[in-house]
Enzyme design. Structure first.
Site, short mmCIF file in Angstrom:
data_model
loop_
_atom_site.label_atom_id
_atom_site.label_comp_id
_atom_site.label_asym_id
_atom_site.label_seq_id
_atom_site.Cartn_x
_atom_site.Cartn_y
_atom_site.Cartn_z
N PRO A 1 0.71 -1.03 -0.06
CA PRO A 1 -0.04 0.04 -0.18
C PRO A 1 0.82 1.35 0.06
O PRO A 1 1.95 1.12 0.74
CB PRO A 1 -0.95 -0.12 1.30
CG PRO A 1 -0.55 -1.56 1.74
CD PRO A 1 0.57 -2.20 1.06
N SER B 1 7.62 3.18 -1.99
CA SER B 1 8.55 4.09 -3.00
C SER B 1 9.75 3.27 -3.37
O SER B 1 10.29 3.17 -4.47
CB SER B 1 8.54 5.34 -2.71
OG SER B 1 9.24 5.60 -1.33
N ASP C 1 15.10 2.88 4.12
CA ASP C 1 14.25 1.92 3.47
C ASP C 1 14.69 1.21 2.22
O ASP C 1 14.56 0.10 2.05
CB ASP C 1 12.99 2.98 2.86
CG ASP C 1 12.17 3.58 3.99
OD1 ASP C 1 12.60 2.99 5.27
OD2 ASP C 1 10.90 3.90 3.69
C1 MEV Z 1 10.61 5.89 6.86
O1 MEV Z 1 10.37 4.45 6.49
C2 MEV Z 1 11.24 6.07 8.05
C3 MEV Z 1 11.76 7.45 8.37
O2 MEV Z 1 12.65 7.50 9.68
C4 MEV Z 1 12.25 8.24 7.25
C5 MEV Z 1 13.81 7.89 6.63
O3 MEV Z 1 14.32 7.20 7.55
O4 MEV Z 1 14.06 7.85 5.69
C6 MEV Z 1 10.52 8.35 8.87
#
Ligand code: MEV
Length: 313
Positions: A101, A109, A152
């Site tokens: 999702p 992404s 990510d």
């Molecule tokens: C996003 O999955 C996690 C955050 O810490 C952003 C990042 O680390 O790029 C919110």
């Protein structure tokens, strides 16, 4: 007709989101039940540079030449080709599908970029090592999210649980004992970019308070790494709850996520926290034996769906 396919999984952040953007460590794991997939098929008889891209999930069907150079899909192709000039690329059709999702903190992404970069590079006869795919996907993450940490793209490209800290070598977690997590969708879309920006504003307004929270989250991630690699995973529960308190204080939880966390804990979860950027998106709950009861409680508390996943090495 030759076709080149690649996929990448979804991900959850177990500990450390947001603080990781400010240099603290964080832990993340792939969610292999969810995936993004890219298929690149050669179009015999087509002219060089004719690249059609179809992404039904975002209702996109267009020649790549019509997308702006900074469009994440076009930018992924340019990254895989190693050039912005796609006019000499053999004619092809690219299909992108995903069961991850969007705007849910599950790494959609990064997974789309990783799958597309890998499939398109293979189509061009380029075999990219994982680290290069991750580095290229990181560049696309920057276009999409502003100032991402890089966690990510790392977890979805390597498909392994990771301990991640900016500027340090990526560490794969050797998991002593697998553990069960329920991933509950709050039903509220949460933009990572908006959440990271909101934390940035809070940090600019009150650096001392935010840095105290980032440091505490970093300590929690460090302890969690010890527990995961050499302890009893049930000890992760209180750490998740404490991490959630910090995230609430950073302003990225929501009443819906708090309600889901409360209901999971009341039903017997050992710990619960939001996962990813927050301001919507998903909650994760650690379970031992009571998973079906916790799943029912999450659904009654408003979760749109609950996905069980096992974290293993
Ligand atoms: C996003 O999955 C996690 C955050 O810490 C952003 C990042 O680390 O790029 C919110």
């Amino acid at each position: 007709m030759p076709a080149f396919t690649a996929s990448a999984p979804g991900k959850i952040i177990l500990f450390g989101e947001h603080a990781v953007v400010y240099g603290q460590p964080a832990l993340a794991a792939p969610v292999t039940a969810l995936e993004a997939r890219a298929v690149v098929s050669a179009q015999m008889g087509g002219s060089s540079g004719e690249i059609w891209i179809e992404a039904p999930d975002i209702e996109l069907t267009a020649p790549v030449s019509e997308l702006a150079p900074e469009h994440p899909l076009r930018a992924s192709l340019a990254a895989a080709a190693g050039t912005q000039d796609l006019s000499r690329i053999p004619a092809c059709r690219i299909l992108i599908t995903s069961t991850i999702p969007v705007s849910s903190g599950l790494g959609s992404s990064a997974a789309v970029s990783a799958a597309l970069i890998r499939a398109f590079a293979a189509f061009l006869g380029r075999r990219l090592p994982d680290q290069e795919v991750s580095d290229l996907a990181f560049e696309i993450e920057k276009i999409q999210h502003g100032s991402p940490s890089g966690i990510d793209n790392s977890v979805v490209v390597f498909r392994k649980p990771v301990y991640f800290q900016q500027g340090k070598p990526l560490e794969f977690l050797a998991i002593k004992e697998p553990f069960e997590i329920l991933v509950a969708d709050s039903g509220i879309p949460g933009s990572t970019r908006a959440a990271v920006d909101a934390v940035r504003q809070r940090w600019l307004a009150n650096q001392e308070e935010c840095e105290g929270l980032f440091n505490r989250i970093g300590e929690i991630s460090g302890t969690a790494r010890e527990v995961i690699t050499s302890g009893d995973p049930r000890e992760l529960g209180p750490l998740m709850n404490e991490n959630q308190v910090c995230l609430r204080e950073l302003g990225v939880s929501t009443p819906e996520l708090d309600r889901l966390a409360e209901s999971a804990l009341e039903a017997g979860a050992l710990g619960a926290k939001l996962s990813g950027g927050g301001l919507g998106g998903n909650l994760i709950a650690l379970c031992d034996t009571a998973a079906p009861r916790i799943e029912g409680a999450l659904l009654r508390a408003g979760a749109q769906s609950v996905l069980p996943t096992t974290i293993r090495g």
